[in-house]
Design a protein around this motif. Structure first.
Motif, PDB file in Angstrom:
ATOM      1  N   GLY A  21      -0.935 -36.352 -31.403  1.00 55.40           N
ATOM      2  CA  GLY A  21      -1.946 -35.924 -32.286  1.00 55.40           C
ATOM      3  C   GLY A  21      -2.754 -34.752 -32.091  1.00 55.40           C
ATOM      4  O   GLY A  21      -3.244 -34.179 -33.277  1.00 55.40           O
ATOM      5  N   ASP A  22      -2.669 -34.110 -30.889  1.00 59.11           N
ATOM      6  CA  ASP A  22      -3.661 -33.135 -30.747  1.00 59.11           C
ATOM      7  C   ASP A  22      -2.861 -31.933 -29.849  1.00 59.11           C
ATOM      8  O   ASP A  22      -3.642 -31.185 -29.130  1.00 59.11           O
ATOM      9  N   LEU A  23      -1.884 -31.949 -29.862  1.00 58.20           N
ATOM     10  CA  LEU A  23      -1.147 -30.814 -28.873  1.00 58.20           C
ATOM     11  C   LEU A  23      -1.490 -29.453 -29.255  1.00 58.20           C
ATOM     12  O   LEU A  23      -1.527 -28.660 -28.363  1.00 58.20           O
ATOM     13  N   GLU A  24      -1.526 -29.227 -30.423  1.00 60.21           N
ATOM     14  CA  GLU A  24      -2.192 -27.886 -30.966  1.00 60.21           C
ATOM     15  C   GLU A  24      -3.254 -27.222 -30.604  1.00 60.21           C
ATOM     16  O   GLU A  24      -3.387 -26.339 -29.969  1.00 60.21           O
ATOM     17  N   GLN A  25      -4.245 -28.530 -30.629  1.00 60.05           N
ATOM     18  CA  GLN A  25      -5.827 -27.987 -29.901  1.00 60.05           C
ATOM     19  C   GLN A  25      -5.461 -27.885 -28.239  1.00 60.05           C
ATOM     20  O   GLN A  25      -6.235 -26.903 -27.859  1.00 60.05           O
ATOM     21  N   ALA A  26      -4.842 -28.774 -28.034  1.00 59.79           N
ATOM     22  CA  ALA A  26      -4.621 -28.560 -26.327  1.00 59.79           C
ATOM     23  C   ALA A  26      -4.152 -27.142 -25.800  1.00 59.79           C
ATOM     24  O   ALA A  26      -4.591 -26.559 -24.990  1.00 59.79           O
ATOM     25  N   ILE A  27      -2.830 -26.953 -26.488  1.00 56.71           N
ATOM     26  CA  ILE A  27      -2.379 -25.574 -26.371  1.00 56.71           C
ATOM     27  C   ILE A  27      -3.146 -24.497 -26.694  1.00 56.71           C
ATOM     28  O   ILE A  27      -3.310 -23.328 -25.792  1.00 56.71           O
ATOM     29  N   ALA A  28      -3.988 -24.348 -27.756  1.00 56.65           N
ATOM     30  CA  ALA A  28      -5.051 -23.351 -27.763  1.00 56.65           C
ATOM     31  C   ALA A  28      -6.097 -23.355 -26.763  1.00 56.65           C
ATOM     32  O   ALA A  28      -6.702 -22.193 -26.468  1.00 56.65           O
ATOM     33  N   CYS A  29      -6.247 -24.482 -26.328  1.00 51.12           N
ATOM     34  CA  CYS A  29      -7.348 -24.322 -24.923  1.00 51.12           C
ATOM     35  C   CYS A  29      -6.596 -24.291 -23.719  1.00 51.12           C
ATOM     36  O   CYS A  29      -7.416 -24.578 -22.642  1.00 51.12           O
ATOM     37  N   GLY A  30      -5.770 -23.860 -23.571  1.00 50.73           N
ATOM     38  CA  GLY A  30      -4.859 -23.563 -22.373  1.00 50.73           C
ATOM     39  C   GLY A  30      -3.985 -24.674 -21.729  1.00 50.73           C
ATOM     40  O   GLY A  30      -3.675 -24.595 -20.422  1.00 50.73           O
ATOM     41  N   ALA A  31      -3.720 -25.786 -22.219  1.00 47.16           N
ATOM     42  CA  ALA A  31      -3.024 -26.793 -21.575  1.00 47.16           C
ATOM     43  C   ALA A  31      -1.570 -26.010 -21.132  1.00 47.16           C
ATOM     44  O   ALA A  31      -0.888 -25.546 -21.970  1.00 47.16           O
ATOM     45  N   THR A  32      -1.236 -26.678 -19.795  1.00 49.70           N
ATOM     46  CA  THR A  32       0.196 -26.204 -19.526  1.00 49.70           C
ATOM     47  C   THR A  32       1.282 -27.495 -19.490  1.00 49.70           C
ATOM     48  O   THR A  32       2.308 -27.251 -19.337  1.00 49.70           O
ATOM     49  N   HIS A  33       0.641 -28.702 -19.737  1.00 50.96           N
ATOM     50  CA  HIS A  33       1.531 -29.778 -19.654  1.00 50.96           C
ATOM     51  C   HIS A  33       0.839 -30.846 -20.856  1.00 50.96           C
ATOM     52  O   HIS A  33      -0.194 -31.099 -21.008  1.00 50.96           O
ATOM     53  N   LEU A  34       1.888 -31.270 -21.654  1.00 50.73           N
ATOM     54  CA  LEU A  34       1.946 -31.977 -22.822  1.00 50.73           C
ATOM     55  C   LEU A  34       2.607 -33.323 -22.540  1.00 50.73           C
ATOM     56  O   LEU A  34       3.485 -33.399 -22.452  1.00 50.73           O
ATOM     57  N   ARG A  35       1.858 -34.510 -23.015  1.00 49.78           N
ATOM     58  CA  ARG A  35       2.109 -35.744 -22.621  1.00 49.78           C
ATOM     59  C   ARG A  35       2.589 -36.485 -24.171  1.00 49.78           C
ATOM     60  O   ARG A  35       1.608 -36.928 -24.652  1.00 49.78           O
ATOM     61  N   ILE A  36       3.903 -36.385 -24.507  1.00 49.14           N
ATOM     62  CA  ILE A  36       4.351 -36.626 -25.732  1.00 49.14           C
ATOM     63  C   ILE A  36       5.078 -37.971 -25.877  1.00 49.14           C
ATOM     64  O   ILE A  36       6.116 -38.042 -25.150  1.00 49.14           O
ATOM     65  N   GLY A  37       4.561 -38.826 -26.704  1.00 51.97           N
ATOM     66  CA  GLY A  37       5.445 -40.020 -26.836  1.00 51.97           C
ATOM     67  C   GLY A  37       5.782 -40.430 -28.148  1.00 51.97           C
ATOM     68  O   GLY A  37       7.008 -40.306 -28.489  1.00 51.97           O
ATOM     69  N   THR A  38       4.960 -40.748 -29.096  1.00 50.91           N
ATOM     70  CA  THR A  38       5.140 -41.131 -30.447  1.00 50.91           C
ATOM     71  C   THR A  38       5.988 -40.159 -31.236  1.00 50.91           C
ATOM     72  O   THR A  38       6.981 -40.245 -32.064  1.00 50.91           O
ATOM     73  N   ALA A  39       5.785 -38.745 -31.074  1.00 41.16           N
ATOM     74  CA  ALA A  39       6.301 -37.814 -31.933  1.00 41.16           C
ATOM     75  C   ALA A  39       7.703 -37.428 -31.436  1.00 41.16           C
ATOM     76  O   ALA A  39       8.479 -37.000 -32.239  1.00 41.16           O
ATOM     77  N   LEU A  40       8.106 -37.921 -30.130  1.00 35.07           N
ATOM     78  CA  LEU A  40       9.305 -37.723 -29.532  1.00 35.07           C
ATOM     79  C   LEU A  40      10.145 -39.264 -29.903  1.00 35.07           C
ATOM     80  O   LEU A  40      11.219 -38.968 -30.332  1.00 35.07           O
ATOM     81  N   LEU A  41       9.816 -40.117 -29.622  1.00 28.34           N
ATOM     82  CA  LEU A  41      10.349 -41.601 -29.479  1.00 28.34           C
ATOM     83  C   LEU A  41       9.921 -42.470 -30.721  1.00 28.34           C
ATOM     84  O   LEU A  41      10.975 -43.210 -30.943  1.00 28.34           O
ATOM     85  N   GLY A  42       9.123 -42.218 -31.438  1.00 27.10           N
ATOM     86  CA  GLY A  42       8.764 -43.088 -32.621  1.00 27.10           C
ATOM     87  C   GLY A  42       7.725 -44.062 -32.124  1.00 27.10           C
ATOM     88  O   GLY A  42       7.006 -43.855 -31.080  1.00 27.10           O
ATOM     89  N   GLY A  43       7.508 -44.952 -32.893  1.00 28.11           N
ATOM     90  CA  GLY A  43       6.469 -45.816 -32.792  1.00 28.11           C
ATOM     91  C   GLY A  43       6.835 -46.728 -31.480  1.00 28.11           C
ATOM     92  O   GLY A  43       8.034 -47.033 -31.338  1.00 28.11           O
ATOM     93  N   ARG A  44       5.659 -47.141 -30.907  1.00 24.08           N
ATOM     94  CA  ARG A  44       6.042 -47.851 -29.476  1.00 24.08           C
ATOM     95  C   ARG A  44       6.721 -49.312 -29.829  1.00 24.08           C
ATOM     96  O   ARG A  44       6.433 -50.154 -30.682  1.00 24.08           O
ATOM     97  N   ARG A  45       7.593 -49.897 -28.991  1.00 22.07           N
ATOM     98  CA  ARG A  45       8.144 -50.962 -29.103  1.00 22.07           C
ATOM     99  C   ARG A  45       7.588 -51.966 -28.256  1.00 22.07           C
ATOM    100  O   ARG A  45       6.800 -51.681 -27.323  1.00 22.07           O
ATOM    101  N   ALA A  46       7.733 -53.173 -28.602  1.00 25.54           N
ATOM    102  CA  ALA A  46       6.603 -54.220 -27.951  1.00 25.54           C
ATOM    103  C   ALA A  46       7.447 -54.726 -26.491  1.00 25.54           C
ATOM    104  O   ALA A  46       6.965 -54.899 -25.691  1.00 25.54           O
ATOM    105  N   ILE A  47       8.904 -54.518 -26.583  1.00 27.27           N
ATOM    106  CA  ILE A  47       9.661 -55.011 -25.332  1.00 27.27           C
ATOM    107  C   ILE A  47      10.585 -53.987 -25.192  1.00 27.27           C
ATOM    108  O   ILE A  47      11.294 -53.385 -25.887  1.00 27.27           O
ATOM    109  N   VAL A  48      10.548 -53.441 -23.674  1.00 32.45           N
ATOM    110  CA  VAL A  48      11.865 -52.408 -23.281  1.00 32.45           C
ATOM    111  C   VAL A  48      13.082 -53.268 -23.533  1.00 32.45           C
ATOM    112  O   VAL A  48      13.278 -54.334 -22.797  1.00 32.45           O
ATOM    113  N   ARG A  49      14.178 -52.740 -23.875  1.00 30.10           N
ATOM    114  CA  ARG A  49      15.367 -53.269 -23.978  1.00 30.10           C
ATOM    115  C   ARG A  49      16.598 -52.419 -23.139  1.00 30.10           C
ATOM    116  O   ARG A  49      16.396 -51.361 -23.404  1.00 30.10           O
TER     117      ARG A  49
END
Length: 243
Positions: A215-243
């Motif tokens: 939700g905030d990767l743009e602001q992080a990049i603007a402030c010099g982030a070198t590493h982004l930790r992205i979950g939902t935008a890549l994989l979708g909503g969290r699952r309750a159980i790993v299968r």
């Protein structure tokens, strides 16, 4: 919703197409944010945080060229890393870490983003030395003391960084932080950038700034982030159980 629909996992081809589309969208956001900030997208590493998602998704992402993988919990990360041991992946441990889990995490993680106290430095150093490995460690900084989300107070960062830099088996990488909930993340990320600049005066190679999520990767990049930790935008909503 995933391509398989409610309660039904997507078929491999469907899931690959879904992940490919998500990855293209995230990379497009990164490129646009870098252009706005006058930065080269090559300066920004994308970490797929695969919490609650199966090793099969890690394999699909690796096939799409994304080989930095982040996990929050050792009990999930360890078997996933073992299952994907044949792939050339970089494993990032990004969650809160108890000292009694240090030995396990040191056996597979390449980077630990959440080092926030001296006892953890000592535990990771001993574990890395026993395993004959070198762990890259980031100091997690608390940017909102009211939230209890982990992290060292900003005033503690220099001493903790010195401890990591001097510890056998550890390498100081830089800083990590999570933006405060429910607030504009930009001021917090600006503060993190200032702390990073201060850190590099004594540790010039500690250039990593791990900040920014879906939700905030743009602001992080603007402030010099070198590493982004992205979950939902890549994989979708969290699952309750790993299968």
């Amino acid at each position: 919703m995933t391509a398989g629909g409610p309660g039904r996992p997507a078929a491999p081809d469907e899931r690959r197409a879904e992940l490919a589309a998500n990855l293209a969208e995230v990379r497009g956001r990164i490129a646009a944010a870098c252009a706005a900030a006058g930065r080269d997208p090559a300066e920004v590493a994308l970490i797929a945080v695969t919490k609650t998602f199966p090793a099969s998704d890690v394999r699909l992402l690796a096939g799409l060229g994304l080989t930095d993988v982040g996990e929050n919990r050792d009990q999930e990360a360890r078997p996933k890393a073992a299952e994907c041991a044949d792939l050339s992946l970089t494993w990032h441990f990004v969650g809160s870490l108890q000292t009694n889990k240090a030995r396990a995490v040191a056996s597979y993680a390449d980077v630990v983003h959440s080092v926030d106290r001296s006892r953890l430095v000592a535990a990771l150093s001993g574990a890395a030395a026993r395993a004959g490995r070198t762990l890259r460690c980031l100091v997690q900084v608390s940017l909102d003391e009211a939230e209890h989300r982990g992290g060292a107070a900003p005033a503690q960062v220099p001493a903790l960084a010195d401890e990591i830099a001097a510890a056998p088996g550890l390498e100081l990488g830089g800083l990590m932080a999570v933006a405060p909930l429910g607030a504009d993340p930009a001021p917090a990320f600006e503060r993190l950038a200032a702390l990073s600049a201060d850190l590099r005066r004594n540790h010039p190679d500690a250039r990593s700034v791990s900040a920014g999520m879906s939700g905030d990767l743009e602001q992080a990049i603007a402030c010099g982030a070198t590493h982004l930790r992205i979950g939902t935008a890549l994989l979708g909503g969290r699952r309750a159980i790993v299968r």
